[in-house]
Design a protein around this motif. Structure first.
Motif, mmCIF file in Angstrom:
data_model
loop_
_atom_site.group_PDB
_atom_site.id
_atom_site.type_symbol
_atom_site.label_atom_id
_atom_site.label_comp_id
_atom_site.label_asym_id
_atom_site.label_seq_id
_atom_site.Cartn_x
_atom_site.Cartn_y
_atom_site.Cartn_z
ATOM 1 N N PHE A 1 1.022 -1.130 -0.097
ATOM 2 C CA PHE A 1 -0.085 0.075 0.066
ATOM 3 C C PHE A 1 0.862 1.379 -0.088
ATOM 4 O O PHE A 1 0.633 2.194 -0.516
ATOM 5 C CB PHE A 1 -0.981 0.021 1.253
ATOM 6 C CG PHE A 1 -2.262 -0.522 0.873
ATOM 7 C CD1 PHE A 1 -3.029 0.646 0.201
ATOM 8 C CD2 PHE A 1 -2.683 -1.465 1.291
ATOM 9 C CE1 PHE A 1 -4.236 0.179 -0.009
ATOM 10 C CE2 PHE A 1 -4.246 -1.858 1.024
ATOM 11 C CZ PHE A 1 -5.015 -1.239 0.293
ATOM 12 N N LYS B 1 1.630 1.765 -3.671
ATOM 13 C CA LYS B 1 0.713 2.329 -4.206
ATOM 14 C C LYS B 1 0.228 3.984 -3.955
ATOM 15 O O LYS B 1 0.076 4.348 -5.114
ATOM 16 C CB LYS B 1 -0.229 1.255 -3.774
ATOM 17 C CG LYS B 1 -1.808 1.698 -4.877
ATOM 18 C CD LYS B 1 -2.906 0.696 -4.536
ATOM 19 C CE LYS B 1 -4.166 0.748 -5.286
ATOM 20 N NZ LYS B 1 -5.216 -0.069 -5.030
ATOM 21 N N SER C 1 -10.377 -1.464 -2.471
ATOM 22 C CA SER C 1 -9.642 -0.304 -3.002
ATOM 23 C C SER C 1 -10.713 1.062 -3.173
ATOM 24 O O SER C 1 -10.152 2.079 -2.889
ATOM 25 C CB SER C 1 -8.931 -0.509 -4.237
ATOM 26 O OG SER C 1 -9.731 -0.726 -5.308
ATOM 27 N N SER D 1 -8.360 4.570 -8.265
ATOM 28 C CA SER D 1 -8.787 3.252 -8.332
ATOM 29 C C SER D 1 -10.272 3.584 -9.033
ATOM 30 O O SER D 1 -11.125 4.624 -8.376
ATOM 31 C CB SER D 1 -8.923 2.435 -7.307
ATOM 32 O OG SER D 1 -9.905 1.290 -7.267
#
Ligand code: PMV
Length: 341
Positions: free
Chosen positions: A70, A73, A110, A148
């Motif tokens: 994460f 990300k 997400s 996302s």
């Protein structure tokens, strides 16, 4: 002030018309419509401290633990979208996040996590700039989309539409719009019982799934069907025609999985118990006339959707007939997020 703290809770959502296939910078190839859930959510808090470097640093913890995946990300997202996050320069960020749903459910939303993070960052921007106006949810949807796709739809309660469709003039591919004002009251009472068929991480990620729609032999037909289903569903959401709602929801779920089965390379995410549950549910509906239906995400778990008027009957059917096909008898009982929550 040298230190700022913000927090946000953002829900997961379940699409009825599915987004599957994208282009450009996270733009959808067809519009999608979802229910916003209330019990499955992510809670995120951000502590920002001024530094002397003029740069931004970020440290992410998920449920009290480091999460390199994460961390990476979020770093990638912030780097790629620097133009929107100039106010973060000169701040050290401590981000903490936790989910309301069980660790072992295999649900990794997400949509909830990225929209919670974006709303925190927009609140932070307001604090840094001493701006007391509320966060602009359209901007939150736009920035969540860049993290996302489906997260664009998590910023409004009840139901949302993301993607251009002829009958909604303000609809956009760039951000989602709320549908609550036009939704028949029956849909505001909907339940989503999520039957956990498997708690394993998906063998093929949504990112790969979307990319396999490029060059897919059925892609154009799929997008045309989804566009048509969006317009059909918008009418149903106004009229309250549950039979038609069921027809659209189940066809969309199965078509999503057909796209996977016919992509190159082909794959499937449904499991034998997914089909077993679907068959039993259809039999139950046929025998009792109770208007419960299913939808699927990009995974094996089955979302049972039904109005509150048949809550008791569906809950006892689930307990007596379906839980045995779930991992550890696991089911998460969620409901549509309403305005007053
Ligand atoms: O938002 P992503 O890139 O994880 O894609 C979501 C895709 C589906 O959940 C399968 C469908 C949807 O519209 O939410």
């Amino acid at each position: 002030m040298n230190e700022f703290s913000v927090s946000s809770v953002s829900p997961s959502n379940i699409a009825i018309v599915k987004y599957w296939g994208k282009h450009g910078n996270q733009l959808p190839n067809n519009p999608s419509i979802s229910f916003t859930l209330s019990r499955c959510h992510t809670e995120t808090s951000v502590k920002a401290t001024k530094n002397d470097t003029g740069k931004c640093s970020m440290h992410f913890m998920f449920e009290g633990k480091e999460s390199p995946k994460f961390q990476e990300k979020i770093e990638k997202y912030l780097t790629e979208n620097q133009q929107y996050y100039g106010f973060l320069q000169g701040l050290d960020l401590e981000i903490e996040s936790s989910n309301s749903f069980p660790h072992s459910s295999g649900i990794a939303s997400s949509a909830a996590s990225m929209s919670a993070l974006v709303i925190c960052l927009l609140k932070l921007e307001k604090l840094v700039n001493q701006d007391v106006t509320p966060v602009d949810m359209r901007k939150a949807s736009f920035l969540s989309r860049l993290a996302s796709g489906s997260a664009a739809r998590s910023v409004y309660p009840v139901m949302t539409l993301w993607g251009v469709t002829p009958s909604v003039s303000e609809s956009s591919d760039e951000y989602a719009v709320p549908l609550a004002d036009m939704v028949n009251p029956v849909f505001k009472t909907y339940h989503d019982s999520i039957l956990i068929v498997s708690n394993k991480e998906k063998s093929v990620s949504s990112r790969v799934g979307h990319s396999l729609m490029n060059g897919h032999p059925l892609a154009e037909q799929r997008y045309a069907t989804a566009r048509n289903n969006t317009e059909r569903l918008l009418k149903v959401l106004q009229s309250g025609d549950i039979q038609e709602f069921i027809a659209i929801a189940e066809a969309e779920a199965l078509q999503l999985h057909e796209m996977m089965a016919t992509s190159n390379p082909p794959y499937h995410l449904m499991e034998p118990n997914t089909m077993k549950i679907i068959d039993l549910l259809r039999e139950f509906r046929h025998d009792t006339g109770i208007l419960a239906c299913f939808t699927l995400d990009a995974g094996p778990n089955v979302h049972l959707l039904y109005p509150d008027s048949c809550n008791l009957q569906v809950k006892s059917f689930v307990k007596d007939n379906l839980l045995q096909y779930c991992h550890d008898n696991q089911c998460i009982d969620d409901v549509v997020q309403n305005m007053n929550l």
